[in-house]
Design an enzyme around this catalytic site. Sequence first.
Site, short mmCIF file in Angstrom:
data_model
loop_
_atom_site.label_atom_id
_atom_site.label_comp_id
_atom_site.label_asym_id
_atom_site.label_seq_id
_atom_site.Cartn_x
_atom_site.Cartn_y
_atom_site.Cartn_z
N GLN A 1 39.23 35.61 37.65
CA GLN A 1 39.61 37.02 37.50
C GLN A 1 38.67 37.97 38.24
OE1 GLN A 1 42.41 37.99 36.16
NE2 GLN A 1 42.98 35.94 35.46
N HIS B 1 38.65 31.80 29.03
CA HIS B 1 40.00 31.25 29.19
C HIS B 1 39.97 29.80 28.70
CE1 HIS B 1 43.52 29.64 31.38
NE2 HIS B 1 43.92 30.87 31.54
N ASP C 1 33.35 30.91 35.96
CA ASP C 1 34.81 30.93 36.14
C ASP C 1 35.15 32.26 36.80
OD1 ASP C 1 37.53 31.33 35.92
OD2 ASP C 1 37.64 30.88 33.78
N CYS D 1 46.15 32.71 27.11
CA CYS D 1 45.34 31.49 27.25
C CYS D 1 43.87 31.77 26.94
CB CYS D 1 45.48 30.88 28.65
SG CYS D 1 47.14 30.30 29.04
N LYS E 1 45.36 34.07 42.27
CA LYS E 1 44.81 35.28 41.65
C LYS E 1 44.35 36.29 42.70
CE LYS E 1 44.76 33.26 37.48
NZ LYS E 1 45.66 33.61 36.37
#
Length: 421
Positions: A218, A138, A215, A379, A241
């Site tokens: 997700q 991302h 990260d 993104c 999220k």
Amino acid sequence: MSTKLAIAQSALPAMMSFDSDKVRAEFPILSRQVNGKPLVYLDSAASSQRPRCVLRAVEHYESSLHANVHRGVHTLSQWATEAYESARDTVRRFLHARSSREIVFTRGTTEAINLVAQSWGRSNLAPGDEILITYLEHHANIVPWQMICAATGARLRAAPVLRDGALDLEAFSEMLGERTRLVAVAHVSNALGTILPVREIARLAHARGVPVLLDGAQAVAHQRVDVQELDCDFYAFSGHKIYGPTGIGVLYARESLLTAMPPWQGGGDMILSVSIEASTYNELPWKFEAGTPNISGAIGLAAALDYVESLGREAIVAHEQELLGLTTDALSALPGLQLIGTAPQKVAVVSFTMDGVHPHDIGTILDSEGIAIRTGHHCAMPIIEYFGLAATARASFGCYNNANDVERLIAGLTKVREMFA
């Protein structure tokens, strides 16, 4: 309904133990209509919806507990502080961190990564050093590193992916070199749903003494995350999220790293004493939480994490994987539709294109049917461009979706195909 879809739907016995209708009823927004049609929400990768328990937790704080935290001797301030710090410990348990001192509240994944870049990066990077990422990232895990590279003279490198959207682990391993100072990778790709082999990535990096940032934006809603098991050094995620509020997120970092890192922002609760000449910084984790925090956001996030635990993370994973299989089979049966990203290990995110139809047109027509998907580059322009595309359509699932949502999606896409035939 296609025969393939009907066959796939008939093969869902595991979903019977997960009462998706009961779960769906806990999300008030899913009972509304959009453009005169019952809402089908398939944009959870952008922002998930919130259950009543989260809405009530935020409302209770705002109506019964609101005061500034840490500073006040009065009762409301002490109540608010207790709720805020209790939320921090909820996050610690959810991630299986060793200590609440390793949990820093941020505005989201983006701010968490920027914190590491500006604090750890400025202290540890020098000209010629390298940060290794992947093409699956991302923008929030690309731009902060570009900025710190520009400031320090370090270099950003990206490992390639295979044609199915999986990471080329062999190439990644070869790119780990003597000048690599940090590995920063997505746990799960937001554009494709690919699950990266983060345990192996951490093993390879640590063999060279290189810290690893994940990260996790997700990942946290779709699989169990144990930072000790993953053996990562930093882990970042966002509340919105995982069925929580916007404007709240988390940076997990090993206590030894946070202790050595200088503050990124100054003022407010990150200090113990201030004079005109100098300041003394607060202890962990408050050293990194300048100003009045998002108190209601932290409390809402804790409620969301408790909600996910109450459903059972393994049950959520099984339910979403069934939906992923059902959707993948159904989309594969549609003429002129191409799936983008078919790695063997994925969460319930499906990106696709349709011959002769721009993704924005797909999204607009589906919206007229009450179906919310995401269109664009998500993104994540490098990975979309890697496939020679400017945009895809993306359907992403949450715990509240069901087989009927898949059927509505396929019916909507069939209408798109007929309109452009």
